[in-house]
Design an enzyme around this catalytic site. Structure first.
Site, PDB file in Angstrom:
ATOM      1  N   THR A  36       0.838  -1.213   0.000  1.00 50.80           N
ATOM      2  CA  THR A  36       0.000   0.000   0.000  1.00 50.80           C
ATOM      3  C   THR A  36       0.868   1.257   0.000  1.00 50.80           C
ATOM      4  O   THR A  36       0.368   2.345  -0.259  1.00 50.80           O
ATOM      5  CB  THR A  36      -0.965   0.041   1.207  1.00 50.80           C
ATOM      6  OG1 THR A  36      -0.210  -0.074   2.407  1.00 50.80           O
ATOM      7  CG2 THR A  36      -1.985  -1.082   1.124  1.00 50.80           C
ATOM      8  N   TYR A 146      -7.823  -5.998  11.133  1.00 45.40           N
ATOM      9  CA  TYR A 146      -6.896  -4.912  11.491  1.00 45.40           C
ATOM     10  C   TYR A 146      -6.822  -4.764  13.015  1.00 45.40           C
ATOM     11  O   TYR A 146      -5.741  -4.744  13.602  1.00 45.40           O
ATOM     12  CB  TYR A 146      -7.372  -3.612  10.846  1.00 45.40           C
ATOM     13  CG  TYR A 146      -6.456  -2.428  11.045  1.00 45.40           C
ATOM     14  CD1 TYR A 146      -5.181  -2.407  10.506  1.00 45.40           C
ATOM     15  CD2 TYR A 146      -6.881  -1.309  11.758  1.00 45.40           C
ATOM     16  CE1 TYR A 146      -4.349  -1.303  10.672  1.00 45.40           C
ATOM     17  CE2 TYR A 146      -6.061  -0.206  11.925  1.00 45.40           C
ATOM     18  CZ  TYR A 146      -4.793  -0.205  11.380  1.00 45.40           C
ATOM     19  OH  TYR A 146      -3.977   0.884  11.551  1.00 45.40           O
TER      20      TYR A 146
END
Ligand code: UDP
Length: 315
Positions: A36, A146
């Site tokens: 990312t 997450y």
């Protein structure tokens, strides 16, 4: 000065941190696999004295020759759409990646600092959230990948501190924005700015009454560096207690952009936290830290960045 390893160093926060450490006179070894993160974020650092980049997936293995004084583990997909699209990678970098990063710190006798998150508090039942609050997280919901990865990373960090005497620190980072944020990372601030600059409808989730507390990246970096340079273990919240609803945020961004965008209401994501505000008493006390940049000023900087980099907006 010291020699620092920054995982996720080509990410939004990681690249700011690398830059700050270089400015402080540290040598920086930046690790990233560009999952990312992006090379664009470190273009300004390549070629600077003391900066080294290694393309590494920290879930595979980390090897860094020579002495290391600090390891800052900032690698992870971090925006909701990123970690929803990359759930296994997110779990791996928080667990196996943390194991490798803290193992490196142990081997080098370095201070280890882990980027944790306000998401460890989940959809909080205590407001504002002090570090002593254990949180309200759904482990099997979509955000669990997450939240639980970061909670696991915190537990791993404390285990290495207790059983291996590693010098560790945990920072719990609240919503942060600034230059080098990906305009398409799906978060509210880049979405709203991109939409406002194009006079497209601003997508507010639910009725927009849910809140976040938003800090500018320079404040965050200052807090992280202060924590790095002391010996407090944390966890320490670093965030701006100024709390706004998403509707207010959309209006503020529209005004600052001089935009004619309308508001479009879209469905709320599953398990989207309703409120979020850091209690920063501990950061004030142990780091002498508090945020300096007010909301409109910080948003102005981020808007300027997006406006002056149309190629980033279109990417
Ligand atoms: N949100 C929104 N519109 C968007 C993207 C996000 O209203 O286009 C909302 C989202 O539902 C959440 C808040 O903005 O309530 C903050 O979301 P973000 O993804 O920025 O970060 P989070 O704090 O959830 O990790």
């Amino acid at each position: 000065m010291g020699r620092a390893v920054v995982t996720g160093g080509a990410g939004f926060l990681g690249s700011h941190l690398c830059e700050r450490l270089l400015n402080d006179g540290d040598e920086v070894i930046c690790l990233d696999n560009f999952l990312t993160g992006t090379p664009r974020n470190i273009e300004r650092l390549i070629g600077r004295d003391g900066f080294q980049f290694l393309k590494v997936d920290v879930t595979e293995f980390i090897h860094v020759p020579g002495p290391v004084d600090s390891v800052l583990h900032f690698a992870s997909p971090a925006s909701p759409i990123d970690y929803l699209q990359l759930p296994i990678e997110t779990l791996k970098v928080g667990s196996i990646g943390t194991l490798h990063a803290i193992g490196l710190a142990k081997e080098k006798n370095a201070r280890f600092l882990i980027a944790s998150t306000s998401e460890t508090y989940g959809d909080p039942k205590v407001h504002p959230q002090p570090e002593t609050y254990w949180g309200h997280v759904n482990p099997v919901g979509p955000r669990g990948v997450y939240d639980e990865a970061k909670r696991f990373a915190e537990a791993m960090t404390m285990a290495y501190r207790r059983y291996h005497d590693v010098n560790t620190a945990i920072v719990r980072i609240f919503n942060t924005h600034g230059p080098f944020m990906r305009p398409n990372d799906g978060r509210a601030i880049p979405n709203f700015i991109r939409q406002a600059l194009r006079n497209e409808p601003i997508t507010v989730a639910g009725d927009g009454t849910q809140t976040r507390s938003i800090q500018y990246v320079d404040d965050l970096v200052e807090g992280v560096v202060r924590l790095l340079r002391c010996d407090h273990s944390g966890p320490v919240n670093i965030g701006n207690p100024h709390e706004v609803s998403m509707l207010e945020l959309a209006e503020t961004i529209r005004d600052l952009c001089g935009s004619t965008s309308e508001t479009a209401f879209i469905p709320r994501p599953e398990d989207d936290p309703t409120i979020r505000q850091p209690d920063i008493a501990l950061a004030r006390q142990v780091l002498g830290w508090e945020p300096k940049v007010v909301l409109e000023e910080g948003l102005g900087h981020t808007i300027d960045y997006f406006r002056s980099h149309p190629e980033v907006l279109d990417a």
